[in-house]
Design a protein around this motif. Structure first.
Motif, PDB file in Angstrom:
ATOM      1  N   MET A   1      38.681 104.806 -64.080  1.00  0.00           N
ATOM      2  CA  MET A   1      39.017 106.032 -64.834  1.00  0.00           C
ATOM      3  C   MET A   1      39.298 105.697 -66.305  1.00  0.00           C
ATOM      4  SD  MET A   1      41.972 108.669 -63.705  1.00  0.00           S
ATOM      5  CE  MET A   1      42.607 109.937 -64.790  1.00  0.00           C
ATOM      6  N   PHE A   2      38.784 106.543 -67.191  1.00  0.00           N
ATOM      7  CA  PHE A   2      38.936 106.325 -68.638  1.00  0.00           C
ATOM      8  C   PHE A   2      40.074 107.180 -69.189  1.00  0.00           C
ATOM      9  CE2 PHE A   2      34.442 105.682 -67.622  1.00  0.00           C
ATOM     10  CZ  PHE A   2      34.230 104.415 -68.158  1.00  0.00           C
ATOM     11  N   VAL A   3      40.966 106.518 -69.905  1.00  0.00           N
ATOM     12  CA  VAL A   3      42.091 107.241 -70.490  1.00  0.00           C
ATOM     13  C   VAL A   3      42.095 107.009 -71.996  1.00  0.00           C
ATOM     14  CG1 VAL A   3      44.542 107.657 -70.334  1.00  0.00           C
ATOM     15  CG2 VAL A   3      43.355 106.624 -68.405  1.00  0.00           C
ATOM     16  N   ARG A   4      42.154 108.107 -72.735  1.00  0.00           N
ATOM     17  CA  ARG A   4      42.089 107.964 -74.183  1.00  0.00           C
ATOM     18  C   ARG A   4      43.354 108.471 -74.867  1.00  0.00           C
ATOM     19  NH1 ARG A   4      38.645 111.614 -77.820  1.00  0.00           N
ATOM     20  NH2 ARG A   4      40.607 111.357 -78.949  1.00  0.00           N
ATOM     21  N   GLU A   5      43.456 108.133 -76.129  1.00  0.00           N
ATOM     22  CA  GLU A   5      44.586 108.615 -76.892  1.00  0.00           C
ATOM     23  C   GLU A   5      44.384 110.096 -77.225  1.00  0.00           C
ATOM     24  OE1 GLU A   5      47.018 105.061 -79.012  1.00  0.00           O
ATOM     25  OE2 GLU A   5      44.948 105.373 -79.574  1.00  0.00           O
ATOM     26  N   GLY A   6      45.465 110.779 -77.590  1.00  0.00           N
ATOM     27  CA  GLY A   6      45.382 112.186 -77.953  1.00  0.00           C
ATOM     28  C   GLY A   6      46.079 113.056 -76.927  1.00  0.00           C
ATOM     29  N   ASN A   7      45.964 114.368 -77.135  1.00  0.00           N
ATOM     30  CA  ASN A   7      46.619 115.329 -76.248  1.00  0.00           C
ATOM     31  C   ASN A   7      45.648 116.412 -75.811  1.00  0.00           C
ATOM     32  OD1 ASN A   7      49.456 114.546 -76.054  1.00  0.00           O
ATOM     33  ND2 ASN A   7      49.412 114.799 -78.294  1.00  0.00           N
ATOM     34  N   HIS A   8      45.881 116.931 -74.628  1.00  0.00           N
ATOM     35  CA  HIS A   8      45.106 118.047 -74.082  1.00  0.00           C
ATOM     36  C   HIS A   8      43.601 117.774 -74.092  1.00  0.00           C
ATOM     37  CE1 HIS A   8      48.928 119.868 -74.660  1.00  0.00           C
ATOM     38  NE2 HIS A   8      48.816 119.914 -75.972  1.00  0.00           N
ATOM     39  N   ILE A   9      43.222 116.550 -73.783  1.00  0.00           N
ATOM     40  CA  ILE A   9      41.793 116.241 -73.832  1.00  0.00           C
ATOM     41  C   ILE A   9      41.264 115.910 -72.439  1.00  0.00           C
ATOM     42  CG2 ILE A   9      40.007 114.710 -74.778  1.00  0.00           C
ATOM     43  CD1 ILE A   9      42.004 114.142 -77.109  1.00  0.00           C
ATOM     44  N   LYS A  10      40.199 116.607 -72.073  1.00  0.00           N
ATOM     45  CA  LYS A  10      39.408 116.227 -70.905  1.00  0.00           C
ATOM     46  C   LYS A  10      37.967 116.418 -71.348  1.00  0.00           C
ATOM     47  CE  LYS A  10      38.108 117.571 -66.236  1.00  0.00           C
ATOM     48  NZ  LYS A  10      38.143 118.584 -65.178  1.00  0.00           N
ATOM     49  N   GLU A  11      37.329 115.332 -71.752  1.00  0.00           N
ATOM     50  CA  GLU A  11      35.991 115.491 -72.319  1.00  0.00           C
ATOM     51  C   GLU A  11      34.971 114.778 -71.447  1.00  0.00           C
ATOM     52  OE1 GLU A  11      36.354 113.963 -76.300  1.00  0.00           O
ATOM     53  OE2 GLU A  11      36.649 111.906 -75.633  1.00  0.00           O
ATOM     54  N   GLU A  12      33.882 115.464 -71.207  1.00  0.00           N
ATOM     55  CA  GLU A  12      32.852 114.865 -70.344  1.00  0.00           C
ATOM     56  C   GLU A  12      32.116 113.761 -71.100  1.00  0.00           C
ATOM     57  OE1 GLU A  12      29.976 117.617 -68.669  1.00  0.00           O
ATOM     58  OE2 GLU A  12      29.911 116.414 -66.827  1.00  0.00           O
ATOM     59  N   ILE A  13      31.786 112.697 -70.396  1.00  0.00           N
ATOM     60  CA  ILE A  13      31.061 111.591 -71.006  1.00  0.00           C
ATOM     61  C   ILE A  13      29.566 111.928 -70.909  1.00  0.00           C
ATOM     62  CG2 ILE A  13      30.542 109.123 -70.791  1.00  0.00           C
ATOM     63  CD1 ILE A  13      33.386 108.989 -69.331  1.00  0.00           C
ATOM     64  N   PRO A  14      28.891 112.086 -72.055  1.00  0.00           N
ATOM     65  CA  PRO A  14      27.524 112.616 -72.026  1.00  0.00           C
ATOM     66  C   PRO A  14      26.579 111.828 -71.127  1.00  0.00           C
ATOM     67  CG  PRO A  14      28.344 112.499 -74.279  1.00  0.00           C
ATOM     68  CD  PRO A  14      29.387 111.853 -73.420  1.00  0.00           C
ATOM     69  N   SER A  15      26.700 110.495 -71.143  1.00  0.00           N
ATOM     70  CA  SER A  15      25.768 109.690 -70.339  1.00  0.00           C
ATOM     71  C   SER A  15      26.199 109.572 -68.880  1.00  0.00           C
ATOM     72  CB  SER A  15      25.647 108.297 -70.949  1.00  0.00           C
ATOM     73  OG  SER A  15      26.931 107.748 -71.138  1.00  0.00           O
ATOM     74  N   MET A  16      27.386 110.125 -68.546  1.00  0.00           N
ATOM     75  CA  MET A  16      27.872 110.056 -67.164  1.00  0.00           C
ATOM     76  C   MET A  16      28.347 111.432 -66.705  1.00  0.00           C
ATOM     77  SD  MET A  16      30.067 106.515 -67.461  1.00  0.00           S
ATOM     78  CE  MET A  16      30.319 106.291 -65.709  1.00  0.00           C
ATOM     79  N   PRO A  17      27.406 112.355 -66.481  1.00  0.00           N
ATOM     80  CA  PRO A  17      27.822 113.711 -66.123  1.00  0.00           C
ATOM     81  C   PRO A  17      28.772 113.707 -64.925  1.00  0.00           C
ATOM     82  CG  PRO A  17      25.407 113.427 -65.943  1.00  0.00           C
ATOM     83  CD  PRO A  17      25.957 112.162 -66.491  1.00  0.00           C
ATOM     84  N   GLY A  18      29.839 114.486 -65.049  1.00  0.00           N
ATOM     85  CA  GLY A  18      30.822 114.533 -63.958  1.00  0.00           C
ATOM     86  C   GLY A  18      31.958 113.543 -64.147  1.00  0.00           C
ATOM     87  N   GLN A  19      31.850 112.662 -65.163  1.00  0.00           N
ATOM     88  CA  GLN A  19      32.939 111.723 -65.476  1.00  0.00           C
ATOM     89  C   GLN A  19      33.536 112.113 -66.831  1.00  0.00           C
ATOM     90  OE1 GLN A  19      33.944 109.411 -63.201  1.00  0.00           O
ATOM     91  NE2 GLN A  19      32.373 110.367 -61.936  1.00  0.00           N
ATOM     92  N   TYR A  20      34.847 111.929 -66.955  1.00  0.00           N
ATOM     93  CA  TYR A  20      35.562 112.415 -68.133  1.00  0.00           C
ATOM     94  C   TYR A  20      36.438 111.344 -68.742  1.00  0.00           C
ATOM     95  CZ  TYR A  20      34.147 116.888 -66.203  1.00  0.00           C
ATOM     96  OH  TYR A  20      33.392 117.925 -65.712  1.00  0.00           O
ATOM     97  N   ARG A  21      36.739 111.538 -70.029  1.00  0.00           N
ATOM     98  CA  ARG A  21      37.837 110.801 -70.647  1.00  0.00           C
ATOM     99  C   ARG A  21      39.030 111.752 -70.643  1.00  0.00           C
ATOM    100  NH1 ARG A  21      34.002 110.860 -74.868  1.00  0.00           N
ATOM    101  NH2 ARG A  21      32.619 109.055 -74.832  1.00  0.00           N
TER     102      ARG A  21
END
Ligand code: PBG
Length: 327
Positions: free
Chosen positions: A34-54
């Protein structure tokens, strides 16, 4: 026809087919990356991995609960920092993104088992898996930073650490620092047999960790090599690895099998981002049946000999196991 052996006899009935099945799989062996990124209120889809999010740390809970409810009990966390530097200091910062993520995950989902990917490439400005000396990755100077990274993850709540950098001697270096710091019982899963593979492409998009120059061939393995896989696996076991991993999984079943036969520790296989992306793309194009292919790929890794399967499809596989499609 006078045939003594008729292999089809054992395939004639569904109950019988399951009775004589040679490989059995179980949700307890799945790990979700699972990918966890800095910031707030973010759930962004990874373009090359549809269905996976940061996910930003404040948005992880929903996914963790979903995994737990599906019966996936182990999660491997990858941190994506906002800023990077030459020495990857975000990797071992006490309040770094992945350290925050461990604290949060322990708090909101204490019954999950948390694993830390230990590497520098998401945190270095040049994208290599260690510190540089000129244009070379300096193995021995990197060891200290990897050990610090592992320790900081454990202090933040990681139950296990998994070094993926491929520096020589990192298992021993991490083990030593964890032991000295009072963490003798924290297991170490080594990415022991990790190839320089184009199957990692989508991951590098997801984590922004592509090397700024050159490639990873001076530290990750050459995929023409087979005996070197045993060498790497056996060295890591000697250095104290509790589990060794083979990566990627799909095109490397032969090596999963060979490593399994040569070491006496559990073997993990990582079905990497490119494998996931290929299945998704082919399914979206209507060329394959996604669920069936996913099941077949997973069982082939277990059949090759892995005890643990790391996959972006963990939740979906758990559902297929519950439904009896595989098991
Ligand atoms: C970090 C790391 C990588 C992956 C896992 N840990 C990328 C790389 O080595 O370039 C790849 C995982 C995947 O492709 O799903 N070194």
């Amino acid at each position: 026809m006078d045939l003594t052996c008729r292999p089809r006899r054992l395939r004639s009935n569904g109950i019988l087919r399951k009775m004589v099945r040679e490989v059995r799989v179980d949700k307890s062996s799945l790990i979700y990356p699972m990918f966890v990124r800095e910031g707030n209120h973010i759930k962004e889809e990874i373009p090359s991995m549809p269905g996976q999010y940061r996910y930003s740390v404040d948005c992880m809970e929903e996914k963790l609960v979903e995994l737990r409810d599906a019966g996936v009990r182990s999660v491997m966390l990858f941190g994506i920092p906002d800023s990077k530097d030459e020495v990857g200091s975000g990797a071992y910062a006490q309040d770094g993104v992945v350290q925050q993520a461990f604290r949060k995950a322990k708090q909101v989902c204490p019954d999950l088992y948390l694993i830390g990917d230990v590497c520098m490439c998401e945190y270095t400005s040049h994208g290599h898996c260690g510190v540089l000396c000129g244009r070379e990755v300096d193995n021995d100077r990197t060891l200290e930073l990897l050990a610090k990274t592992a320790l900081s993850q454990v202090q933040a709540g990681a139950d296990m650490v998994a070094p993926s950098d491929m520096m020589d001697g990192r298992v021993a270096a991490i083990r030593r620092l964890l032991d000295e710091s009072g963490y003798k019982n924290v297991p170490l899963m080594s990415y022991a047999v990790k190839f320089a593979s184009s199957f990692y492409g989508p991951f590098r998009d997801a984590a922004g960790s592509a090397p700024a120059f050159g490639d990873r061939k001076s530290y990750q393995m050459d995929y023409h090599n087979r005996r070197e896989a045993w060498k790497e696996a056996m060295l890591d076991v000697q250095e104290g690895a509790d589990i060794v991993m083979v990566k990627p999984a799909m095109a490397y079943g032969d090596l999963i099998r060979e490593v399994k036969e040569r070491v006496n520790v559990p073997v993990a296989a990582y079905s990497v981002s490119g494998e996931y992306a290929m299945v998704k793309a082919a399914a979206q194009a209507g060329s394959i049946e996604e669920e069936a292919i996913m099941c077949e790929m997973a069982v082939s890794a277990y059949r090759a000999g892995c005890d643990i399967y790391i996959t972006y499809f963990a939740k979906e596989l758990a559902k297929c196991m519950d439904a009896g499609m595989i098991g």
